[in-house]
Enzyme design. Structure first.
Site, PDB file in Angstrom:
ATOM      1  N   LYS A 124       1.950 -38.138  12.532  1.00  0.00           N
ATOM      2  CA  LYS A 124       1.971 -37.672  11.143  1.00  0.00           C
ATOM      3  C   LYS A 124       1.015 -38.502  10.304  1.00  0.00           C
ATOM      4  CE  LYS A 124       5.240 -36.503   7.438  1.00  0.00           C
ATOM      5  NZ  LYS A 124       6.670 -36.487   7.054  1.00  0.00           N
ATOM      6  N   SER A 200       8.596 -32.436   5.193  1.00  0.00           N
ATOM      7  CA  SER A 200       7.197 -32.815   5.015  1.00  0.00           C
ATOM      8  C   SER A 200       6.432 -32.965   6.338  1.00  0.00           C
ATOM      9  CB  SER A 200       7.114 -34.131   4.249  1.00  0.00           C
ATOM     10  OG  SER A 200       7.694 -35.204   4.972  1.00  0.00           O
ATOM     11  N   SER A 224      12.775 -34.097   6.418  1.00  0.00           N
ATOM     12  CA  SER A 224      11.358 -33.879   6.727  1.00  0.00           C
ATOM     13  C   SER A 224      11.067 -33.551   8.184  1.00  0.00           C
ATOM     14  CB  SER A 224      10.538 -35.106   6.323  1.00  0.00           C
ATOM     15  OG  SER A 224      10.359 -35.138   4.927  1.00  0.00           O
TER      16      SER A 224
END
Length: 636
Positions: A124, A200, A224
């Protein structure tokens, strides 16, 4: 020659882990490169089969067996990123660095040392520092910023044999439950490009769902990992707070990954667990069916829950009852509105961080015009303005709510060790659906003139538009508990939804054992499965069987303790000419089960037996060294 070995030990030996997060910059990914791709390299004459339909462990075994080499897998991954560029799930690539990592792999390794030897992975872009990679927080004014160090979490991935190939997309500061930002734009959903992948960790989920990589890392401070897992149709585990290397014991962010296989999830969890916190893990019950399960269809904040989300849970309830579990309808005791108001108090520091970075790069404080000029998101500015007027007792108020939630859930789990809910209340939203409604943005632009209490009302109301779609995930974060999202449902429009299993602190392995039960009974539906069914193409053999030798663990009920036996399972080939009539029947039943789910059948087909001895794969323990990691708060 088959090797057989057994180790016996009690549950108390199980280990935990810890972990962390940070930031990123652009590249892209496409819609339906989901079919199996085969490429023959002229120099090596080795056949490369795309890895989207097999586990990362199986791929690593192929590398170890010299059936493929890691560089070929890396090259193939970059090809798939290019073929899937319309997804915009990958925002940064570095093929040169990836080749350097491949060359640095040891020539000999063991499964325990590097279980994911030579497997490409995406990390990420937010909170998972890798030296030389972008470190932007998703803020346009940080677009040229790079990491000068590698986070221990990322280094641990490399120790486990992974080859890092790039960064995935995320929203600004990880603040919202969709992946979209002024800097990177939206991450499109591989099930439907008009929809968002979730946030996210949306870029990670979309990349795994599309078969670009078998595992992509993410982090979770309010859902997330689980929200994009639900909307993109993959597996998302949010571990117990502090059990991953480097993660704080105080409720905040946790680091882990999006996956497609429970075995991969288990092995990754084992490798990332903090060996100094193994005592956090709970012992298994003598049999899993001893776990009483509560389920709820009610939104904690009073928002609507879609019929699809309800059906997904009711399907799971029916399945669990068929497997011998006691499942009752019971809402959690936590006041969801109060919890979210406290949650937003904890988010104020993100506004402070964004303003600090603006001072460093823009040489001024954030201002309302930064929202209309697309310098920051509306919520980043709102949190900054509110942080300036926050009273000193805010921290104590937040901590008091954390203590109350923890106590309430501890008491709840004494009767109901497992809590089942939808992961998300709706299917993935359209990318045209704004994260914040125009009327709320207009109020945010006037926040500088408001008193603190009114500012927090504006923040809650502005966030509610997104929160109403995902009201179930934040509880596990503030309670510090593990939660697992599994892709068990596809609606009539062909969009996935996940169910969430939440457990008491330290029950991570128990959740994964339940996940393995769903997987073994063919209740998990991935995009490639769904596409094959829609095209009337049925696989020629059992879905979840790899060539890799997977550790098999058997739970025996002996006296007062559950005893585990680990042994290497024989390799199973998955070729059409090896399929027995029995396997063909089983495959047909799998396809029919998935068809029933995808057409919204309320009851799942009767599957499995009433045998109380459950077989769990991959629950082996491999302690690793403790790593210190920078910890950072993120809202979704």
């Amino acid at each position: 020659m088959k090797k057989h070995w057994k180790l016996r030990f009690t549950l108390s030996l199980l280990v935990p882990l810890g972990f962390n997060l940070f930031y990123s910059l652009p590249t892209h990914a496409s819609e339906t490169n989901i079919q199996t791709n085969v490429k023959v390299d002229a120099q090596s004459s080795k056949t490369i089969t795309s890895t989207e339909n097999q586990s990362a462990l199986a791929t690593a075994q192929q590398v170890k067996d010299q059936q493929v080499d890691s560089q070929q897998l890396v090259d193939n991954t970059y090809q798939k990123i290019e073929q899937n560029k319309d997804l915009n799930s990958v925002i940064y690539q570095d093929p040169v660095n990836a080749s350097q990592q491949v060359n640095a792999l040891p020539t000999t390794t063991s499964n325990s040392e590097q279980p994911f030897y030579g497997v490409p992975i995406l990390i990420k872009g937010l909170g998972q520092a890798y030296k030389g990679y972008p470190n932007t927080n998703g803020l346009p004014y940080m677009h040229d910023n790079r990491y000068g160090y590698t986070k221990n979490f990322v280094a641990k991935l490399q120790e486990m044999g992974f080859v890092i190939v790039g960064e995935t997309n995320y929203p600004e500061l990880g603040l919202i439950n969709v992946t979209d930002s002024n800097l990177y734009g939206p991450a499109h959903n591989p099930w439907d490009l008009t929809r968002n992948a979730g946030g996210s960790s949306g870029g990670a989920a979309a990349s795994v769902a599309a078969g670009i990589v078998p595992i992509a890392t993410g982090n979770d401070a309010g859902g997330s990992l689980r929200i994009p897992a639900s909307w993109s149709g993959v597996i998302g585990l949010k571990p117990t707070q502090g059990i991953i290397l480097g993660d704080s014991l105080t409720p905040s962010v946790v680091n882990f990954a999006e996956t497609r296989r429970i075995d991969d999830t288990i092995k990754l969890f084992e490798g990332l667990m903090d060996p100094k916190r193994k005592s956090l893990l709970k012992e298994f019950p003598l049999k899993l069916q001893d776990l009483k399960i509560a389920y709820s269809l009610k939104s904690p904040v009073g928002s609507a829950v879609s019929p699809d989300a309800e059906k997904a849970v009711l399907n799971a309830v029916a399945f669990l009852r068929q497997q011998g579990f006691q499942v009752v309808e019971k809402d959690s005791p936590v006041d969801g509105v109060k919890l979210m108001r406290a949650y937003y108090l904890g988010a104020l520091s993100d506004g402070t961080v964004a303003n600090y970075l603006a001072q460093q790069k823009l040489h001024r404080n954030l201002q309302a015009s930064d929202v209309t000029e697309h310098v920051v998101s509306p919520m980043t500015y709102a949190l900054y303005e509110a942080s300036k007027k926050a009273p000193k007792e805010i921290k104590q108020t937040y901590n008091n709510e954390l203590a109350l939630v923890a106590a309430q859930m501890k008491s709840f789990h004494e009767e109901y060790p497992i809590y089942l809910t939808p992961t998300t209340a709706t299917v993935a939203p359209l990318n045209s659906d704004p994260a914040f409604l125009p009327a709320d943005v207009a109020k945010i632009l006037q926040m500088a003139k408001m008193p603190f209490g009114q500012q927090m009302d504006v923040i809650y109301n502005a966030w509610y538009h997104g929160l109403s779609k995902t009201p179930f995930t934040q509880l596990a974060n503030l309670a510090g508990e593990p939660a697992l999202s599994m892709p068990t449902y596809v609606n009539a429009q062909g969009l996935p939804l996940g169910i969430q299993l939440e457990g008491e602190k330290g029950s991570d392995m128990i959740l994964l054992a339940l996940g393995k039960l769903f997987e073994e009974k063919d209740k998990l539906i991935f995009l490639s499965d769904y596409q094959k069914l829609n095209n009337d193409v049925q696989s020629s053999g059992p879905q979840n069987e790899d060539r890799a030798n997977i550790s098999k663990v058997v739970v025996h009920n002996l006296g007062e303790k559950a005893v585990y036996e680990f042994q290497t399972a024989p390799s199973k080939l998955n070729f059409s000419n090896d399929v027995s009539p029995k396997d063909a029947v089983r495959t047909s039943k799998q396809a029919n089960a998935r068809k029933l789910q995808s057409t919204n059948e309320k009851q799942l087909p009767q599957t499995g037996s009433d045998n109380n001895e459950l077989v769990l794969l991959g629950l082996a323990l491999f302690p690793f060294s403790l790593m210190s990691v920078y910890q950072n708060k993120r809202k979704f």
